[in-house]
Write a protein that holds these residues in place. Structure first.
Motif, PDB file in Angstrom:
ATOM      1  N   GLY A 111       0.795  -1.224   0.000  1.00 45.95           N
ATOM      2  CA  GLY A 111       0.000   0.000   0.000  1.00 45.95           C
ATOM      3  C   GLY A 111       0.825   1.271   0.000  1.00 45.95           C
ATOM      4  N   THR A 137       0.058   3.702  -3.115  1.00 46.10           N
ATOM      5  CA  THR A 137      -1.197   4.449  -3.044  1.00 46.10           C
ATOM      6  C   THR A 137      -1.239   5.359  -1.823  1.00 46.10           C
ATOM      7  OG1 THR A 137      -2.192   2.485  -2.042  1.00 46.10           O
ATOM      8  CG2 THR A 137      -2.601   2.853  -4.384  1.00 46.10           C
ATOM      9  N   ASN A 138      -0.585   4.945  -0.738  1.00 45.78           N
ATOM     10  CA  ASN A 138      -0.540   5.754   0.474  1.00 45.78           C
ATOM     11  C   ASN A 138       0.150   7.091   0.203  1.00 45.78           C
ATOM     12  OD1 ASN A 138      -0.071   6.822   3.070  1.00 45.78           O
ATOM     13  ND2 ASN A 138       0.150   4.805   3.978  1.00 45.78           N
ATOM     14  N   ALA A 176       0.969   8.384  -2.768  1.00 51.41           N
ATOM     15  CA  ALA A 176       0.329   9.098  -3.873  1.00 51.41           C
ATOM     16  C   ALA A 176      -0.918   9.835  -3.384  1.00 51.41           C
ATOM     17  CB  ALA A 176      -0.035   8.123  -4.982  1.00 51.41           C
ATOM     18  N   ALA A 177      -1.701   9.176  -2.536  1.00 50.89           N
ATOM     19  CA  ALA A 177      -2.922   9.808  -2.015  1.00 50.89           C
ATOM     20  C   ALA A 177      -2.578  10.956  -1.069  1.00 50.89           C
ATOM     21  CB  ALA A 177      -3.780   8.771  -1.300  1.00 50.89           C
ATOM     22  N   SER A 178      -1.472  10.821  -0.323  1.00 48.27           N
ATOM     23  CA  SER A 178      -1.036  11.909   0.554  1.00 48.27           C
ATOM     24  C   SER A 178      -0.713  13.161  -0.256  1.00 48.27           C
ATOM     25  CB  SER A 178       0.197  11.484   1.361  1.00 48.27           C
ATOM     26  OG  SER A 178      -0.116  10.442   2.254  1.00 48.27           O
ATOM     27  N   LEU A 229      -3.633  -1.982  -1.545  1.00 52.52           N
ATOM     28  CA  LEU A 229      -3.732  -0.749  -2.333  1.00 52.52           C
ATOM     29  C   LEU A 229      -4.895   0.126  -1.848  1.00 52.52           C
ATOM     30  CD1 LEU A 229      -3.046  -2.126  -5.935  1.00 52.52           C
ATOM     31  CD2 LEU A 229      -1.452  -0.900  -4.435  1.00 52.52           C
ATOM     32  N   GLY A 230      -6.013  -0.507  -1.545  1.00 53.91           N
ATOM     33  CA  GLY A 230      -7.175   0.239  -1.063  1.00 53.91           C
ATOM     34  C   GLY A 230      -6.928   0.894   0.281  1.00 53.91           C
ATOM     35  N   ALA A 258      -4.593   3.903   0.011  1.00 50.30           N
ATOM     36  CA  ALA A 258      -5.241   5.092  -0.556  1.00 50.30           C
ATOM     37  C   ALA A 258      -6.053   5.846   0.492  1.00 50.30           C
ATOM     38  CB  ALA A 258      -6.133   4.685  -1.724  1.00 50.30           C
ATOM     39  N   GLY A 315      -3.730   7.661   3.019  1.00 46.59           N
ATOM     40  CA  GLY A 315      -3.122   8.872   2.491  1.00 46.59           C
ATOM     41  C   GLY A 315      -4.107  10.017   2.336  1.00 46.59           C
ATOM     42  N   LEU A 316      -5.332   9.702   1.925  1.00 44.31           N
ATOM     43  CA  LEU A 316      -6.332  10.749   1.693  1.00 44.31           C
ATOM     44  C   LEU A 316      -6.936  11.306   2.971  1.00 44.31           C
ATOM     45  CD1 LEU A 316      -8.383   9.450  -1.377  1.00 44.31           C
ATOM     46  CD2 LEU A 316      -6.994  11.539  -1.279  1.00 44.31           C
ATOM     47  N   ASN A 336       0.932   2.104   8.501  1.00 40.09           N
ATOM     48  CA  ASN A 336       0.325   3.027   7.538  1.00 40.09           C
ATOM     49  C   ASN A 336       0.335   4.468   8.036  1.00 40.09           C
ATOM     50  OD1 ASN A 336      -0.244   1.389   5.395  1.00 40.09           O
ATOM     51  ND2 ASN A 336      -2.308   0.883   6.055  1.00 40.09           N
TER      52      ASN A 336
END
Length: 245
Positions: free
Chosen positions: A80, A83-84, A86-88, A136-137, A140, A143-144, A179
């Motif tokens: 993850g 995506t972590n 990238a979402a951040s 991956l989920g 994401a 991070g968001l 995470n």
């Protein structure tokens, strides 16, 4: 008064993480937003620090009791990462309305996952494909929204793979800790926007209560999960109303 509220709030967050194994950030973010007047990104950044501290403390009794699936926890975190982070980065470019609306939707989903009944079944390992998608989920949403992803890890381990509740909780706490530290680093550009006094007091209180509540966790925590699901629904509705009305 703010310090007292921070101590009480941190204790509630620690209790939820220690007993349920998830949901710390789901309380931390709204508390920072609506009790202490933080804006969206500082709130998610501060929440990551609080949840990281509480998850580490809550993991200690699970480590001693050998109730953590280390392979699953490390793989979920490692896969993850992309995506972590990238979402951040993406979170920095989104408006507060988008962040809080997405957060509210996530709260509704989390509440539903808490209400799903657990059935006895044979314990088994996750398939590689499923593990990748799950990782991956979770990366994401961490991070968001500054959420550790425990509300996904626990029901998947219990309902899909027959993992005992205590082990699922321990594994969830490990995933949340890994995470949270990754996403917290991803939010580095916003560290100076946070008034750290309140989050640090909350983190200290959460650590103590998470350590105690994790040690005394009961087998299923059915009533605690139902109560927490109700709290999440109320928080989701309140957040949506505050965002759009």
């Amino acid at each position: 008064m703010d310090i007292l509220l921070a101590l009480i709030s941190g204790g509630a967050i620690g209790a939820v993480l220690g007993v349920v194994g998830a949901g710390g950030a789901m309380l931390s973010v709204p508390i920072l937003l609506y009790v202490f007047g933080f804006t969206a990104i500082p709130a998610t950044t501060g929440a990551l620090a609080i949840v990281l501290a509480a998850a580490i403390a809550g993991s200690i009794p699970k480590i001693r009791a050998k109730q953590i699936l280390y392979r699953e926890a490390v793989v979920i975190w490692a896969l993850g990462l992309v995506t972590n982070l990238a979402a951040s980065i993406l979170a920095h470019k989104l408006s507060d309305q988008v962040i809080t609306t997405g957060f509210s939707i996530t709260l509704f989903i989390a509440a539903l996952s808490m209400l799903k009944k657990s059935e006895e079944q044979e314990e088994r390992r996750m398939s590689i494909g499923f593990l990748v998608l799950l990782s991956l989920g979770i990366g994401a949403i961490t991070g968001l929204f500054g959420i550790g992803g425990g509300f996904i890890v626990i029901p998947v381990l219990m309902h899909a793979f027959g993992t005992p509740a205590r082990v699922a909780t321990g594994t969830s706490l490990a995933v949340i800790a890994l995470n949270s530290i990754t996403a917290f680093i991803g939010h580095q550009s916003h560290w100076d926007e946070v008034d750290w006094k309140i989050p640090l007091v909350m983190a200290a209180s959460a650590m103590v209560i998470a350590l105690l509540s994790s040690h005394h966790q009961t087998h299923s925590n059915v009533l605690a999960k139902k109560f927490f699901a109700g709290v999440l629904v109320v928080l989701a509705i309140f957040t949506l109303l505050q965002t759009w009305i």
